[in-house]
Scaffold this motif. Structure first.
Motif, mmCIF file in Angstrom:
data_model
loop_
_atom_site.group_PDB
_atom_site.id
_atom_site.type_symbol
_atom_site.label_atom_id
_atom_site.label_comp_id
_atom_site.label_asym_id
_atom_site.label_seq_id
_atom_site.Cartn_x
_atom_site.Cartn_y
_atom_site.Cartn_z
ATOM 1 N N GLU A 162 63.091 35.367 29.540
ATOM 2 C CA GLU A 162 64.358 35.790 30.146
ATOM 3 C C GLU A 162 64.801 34.827 31.239
ATOM 4 O O GLU A 162 65.977 34.491 31.335
ATOM 5 N N VAL A 163 63.875 34.393 32.061
ATOM 6 C CA VAL A 163 64.216 33.455 33.129
ATOM 7 C C VAL A 163 64.755 32.162 32.527
ATOM 8 O O VAL A 163 65.805 31.654 32.950
ATOM 9 N N ASP B 296 65.999 46.564 31.060
ATOM 10 C CA ASP B 296 65.118 46.427 32.221
ATOM 11 C C ASP B 296 63.751 47.090 32.012
ATOM 12 O O ASP B 296 62.839 46.890 32.810
ATOM 13 N N THR C 101 63.196 43.881 43.102
ATOM 14 C CA THR C 101 64.460 43.785 42.398
ATOM 15 C C THR C 101 65.612 44.126 43.330
ATOM 16 O O THR C 101 65.421 44.868 44.296
ATOM 17 N N VAL D 83 60.495 45.080 32.362
ATOM 18 C CA VAL D 83 60.059 44.773 33.733
ATOM 19 C C VAL D 83 59.133 45.876 34.225
ATOM 20 O O VAL D 83 58.052 45.613 34.764
ATOM 21 N N THR E 168 55.454 42.334 40.685
ATOM 22 C CA THR E 168 56.304 41.907 39.579
ATOM 23 C C THR E 168 57.702 41.666 40.126
ATOM 24 O O THR E 168 58.287 42.556 40.743
ATOM 25 N N LEU F 113 53.457 38.704 35.636
ATOM 26 C CA LEU F 113 54.552 38.332 34.748
ATOM 27 C C LEU F 113 54.189 38.662 33.303
ATOM 28 O O LEU F 113 53.043 38.984 33.010
ATOM 29 N N SER F 114 55.169 38.540 32.437
ATOM 30 C CA SER F 114 54.938 38.702 31.004
ATOM 31 C C SER F 114 55.699 37.594 30.285
ATOM 32 O O SER F 114 56.602 36.968 30.855
ATOM 33 N N LEU G 241 59.394 38.206 30.543
ATOM 34 C CA LEU G 241 60.050 37.773 31.781
ATOM 35 C C LEU G 241 60.229 36.259 31.817
ATOM 36 O O LEU G 241 61.287 35.767 32.227
ATOM 37 N N ASP H 288 61.598 40.871 39.173
ATOM 38 C CA ASP H 288 62.465 40.988 37.998
ATOM 39 C C ASP H 288 63.168 39.657 37.735
ATOM 40 O O ASP H 288 63.060 38.702 38.510
ATOM 41 N N THR H 289 63.865 39.586 36.624
ATOM 42 C CA THR H 289 64.497 38.334 36.192
ATOM 43 C C THR H 289 65.445 37.769 37.245
ATOM 44 O O THR H 289 65.422 36.566 37.528
ATOM 45 N N THR I 42 55.899 45.689 32.298
ATOM 46 C CA THR I 42 55.094 44.559 32.753
ATOM 47 C C THR I 42 54.329 44.956 34.009
ATOM 48 O O THR I 42 53.123 44.723 34.120
#
Length: 146
Positions: A44-45, A94, A111, A97, A4, A37-38, A41, A6-7, A100
């Motif tokens: 958010e991206v 956070d 991250t 994340v 995973t 991913l979710s 996420l 993070d953003t 997820t």
């Protein structure tokens, strides 16, 4: 390996980006690792890529952002994050994340956010076999495995 990002890492993998995060995403794809991913996420991206500060660096069009989102959706395994008590106490935003990664049985959360390195977050993740590492460290490990 199940990973995973993070953003902040995902933002630095956009269509105009260069550097370790971008290389990491390419390496994940080549290595056969799974990007977990979710929907959170992905949203958010898309949101962060429109920030003026990010736009000043990358100058992304709406089409560029959409292309990046679609690429992530095609590459990643989309999971529904688990829910639970707060984990990242200094930045509860956070927590999705972490959840997820948990829902997707990730081995790693990648991250550069210092909040993920707090003892309580490391302990929680360790309990589920999730390691926390930055993009440079993860890239080095993936390169050694391939």
């Amino acid at each position: 390996m199940r990973i995973t990002l993070d953003t902040a890492i995902l933002v630095r993998t956009n269509v105009k980006a260069t550097g370790p995060a971008k290389e990491l995403l390419k390496t994940i794809e080549r290595s056969g690792s799974v990007l977990v991913l979710s929907a959170f996420l992905i949203r958010e991206v898309g949101r962060v890529l429109k920030y003026p500060r990010i736009q000043s660096v990358y100058q992304l069009t709406d089409a560029d952002i959409q292309e990046h989102i679609e690429y992530l959706e095609s590459l990643g395994e989309i999971v529904a994050p688990a829910e639970g008590p707060p984990i990242v106490l200094k930045c509860p935003d956070d927590d999705p994340v972490v959840y997820t990664a948990l829902a997707g049985a990730a081995d790693v959360i990648c991250t550069v956010d210092r909040h993920f390195y707090e003892p309580n977050v490391l302990q929680f993740c360790s309990r589920y076999g999730i390691r926390i590492m930055d993009d440079v460290e993860l890239l080095r490990i993936l390169r050694q495995e391939t």
